[in-house]
Design a protein around this motif. Structure first.
Motif, PDB file in Angstrom:
ATOM      1  N   CYS A  67     -24.896 -19.357 -11.930  1.00  0.00           N
ATOM      2  CA  CYS A  67     -25.362 -18.715 -13.160  1.00  0.00           C
ATOM      3  C   CYS A  67     -25.334 -17.196 -13.020  1.00  0.00           C
ATOM      4  CB  CYS A  67     -26.769 -19.194 -13.505  1.00  0.00           C
ATOM      5  SG  CYS A  67     -26.868 -20.925 -14.006  1.00  0.00           S
ATOM      6  N   CYS A  85     -21.746 -15.868 -13.269  1.00  0.00           N
ATOM      7  CA  CYS A  85     -21.224 -15.852 -14.634  1.00  0.00           C
ATOM      8  C   CYS A  85     -21.885 -14.755 -15.475  1.00  0.00           C
ATOM      9  CB  CYS A  85     -21.417 -17.211 -15.289  1.00  0.00           C
ATOM     10  SG  CYS A  85     -20.291 -18.480 -14.632  1.00  0.00           S
ATOM     11  N   VAL A 126     -25.651 -18.953 -20.404  1.00  0.00           N
ATOM     12  CA  VAL A 126     -25.433 -19.836 -19.257  1.00  0.00           C
ATOM     13  C   VAL A 126     -26.353 -21.046 -19.375  1.00  0.00           C
ATOM     14  CG1 VAL A 126     -24.687 -18.020 -17.661  1.00  0.00           C
ATOM     15  CG2 VAL A 126     -27.115 -18.619 -17.795  1.00  0.00           C
TER      16      VAL A 126
END
Length: 309
Positions: free
Chosen positions: A90, A93, A101
């Motif tokens: 997470c 990203c 997310v």
């Protein structure tokens, strides 16, 4: 228009009793088919990336393809991580520019799920990113998600309230009878609307999410099988059930299997009908058109998000 978060579009969806389609993306043709459909239907979009997609296409390529889609369409698009397995993925990203997310710690005990989710929420919110989490477990297989029927559990409404309050999460994926993959039901399809209505009442105004919500459209299954496929007994969530769910606070409906079936059916048909063809642009183009047609149908007739931008 830059990438957006889901906050504003979920608020409009909740009030309008419709849902936003969250479509899994793996390559250029899939993205193009989805965004071309959304542009014609004037609908916002969530393009989501799974662990399998990140491994197959590489994150940098997917991010640039989504950026190209925004340049081409000027649509409000959310770039979302689907089923992030831990804090690190997470975080990566978020740092890479995703605007949303999902942390899926649903396989952990309740308290540990809260702890992991809260850590992701704190990191994401400090950077303007929204977070989806999951409570309850969907059966089925899709990419890295593999949950047996005996391990699947429906979401407890009272736990859902506690979970949202303690984590500060922005949306919650709940388990009410959907499942991942193309084989969702052995008997008659059934969703627990009583449970969904209870969760909606307790979490008034809060956006809920349905995973494993592909319809497994029979025409694409039939096409696949007609042109050399072997997908017997595939069964998804009837479209009328999804429309009803959207009236109970479900603002995001995940669709992946239907994309795979539409593209595969069109490619199988194209190659079978023209066996001399070895130009990928022709058979991938057919797949792209099938996705576009299917997504337009979903937006207009299932999700209800047409003409909302």
């Amino acid at each position: 228009m830059p990438l957006v978060t889901s906050k504003e579009i979920f608020n409009k969806a909740y009030d309008g009793k419709y849902a936003i389609g969250a479509f899994n993306v793996n390559n250029m043709e899939i993205i193009q088919g989805i965004v071309d459909a959304a542009k014609e239907e004037k609908s916002p979009l969530i393009l989501q990336v799974s662990a399998g997609a990140r491994k197959y296409a590489k994150p940098a390529y997917l991010k640039k393809l989504v950026e190209a889609a925004i340049m081409d369409t000027d649509l409000p698009i959310v770039l979302h991580l689907d089923h992030g397995e831990d804090f690190e993925i997470c975080k990566q990203c978020i740092d890479d520019g995703f605007t949303s997310v999902m942390i899926d710690a649903s396989h952990h005990p309740f308290e540990e799920n809260i702890e992991i989710t809260k850590r992701v929420v704190e990191y994401a919110h400090a950077r303007g990113v929204v977070v989806e989490a999951e409570l309850g477990r969907l059966a089925g297989i899709e990419d890295a998600v593999n949950v047996s029927e005996k391990d699947a559990t429906f979401t407890d409404p009272n736990q859902a309230v506690e979970f949202v309050k303690r984590t500060g999460v922005d949306s919650l994926a709940i388990a009410i009878g959907t499942s991942h993959g193309a084989y969702k039901f052995k008997g008659e399809p059934n969703l627990d609307y009583e449970r969904l209505e209870k969760i909606t009442q307790l979490l008034d105004g809060f956006p809920l999410v349905l995973h494993g919500a592909s319809t497994v459209l029979p025409e694409f299954v039939e096409l696949c099988n007609t042109y050399g496929g072997n997908i017997p007994g595939a069964k998804g969530v009837p479209e009328e059930m999804l429309r009803r769910a959207a009236s109970f606070g479900v603002c995001k409906i995940n669709i992946d299997t239907d994309l795979r079936l539409a593209m595969t059916a069109a490619i199988r048909k194209s190659l079978t009908e023209d066996p001399k063809n070895f130009d990928p642009r022709k058979y991938l183009g057919a797949g792209r058109e099938a996705i576009k047609s299917m997504v337009r149908h979903k937006i207009a007739n299932v999700l209800g998000s047409s003409n909302t931008i």
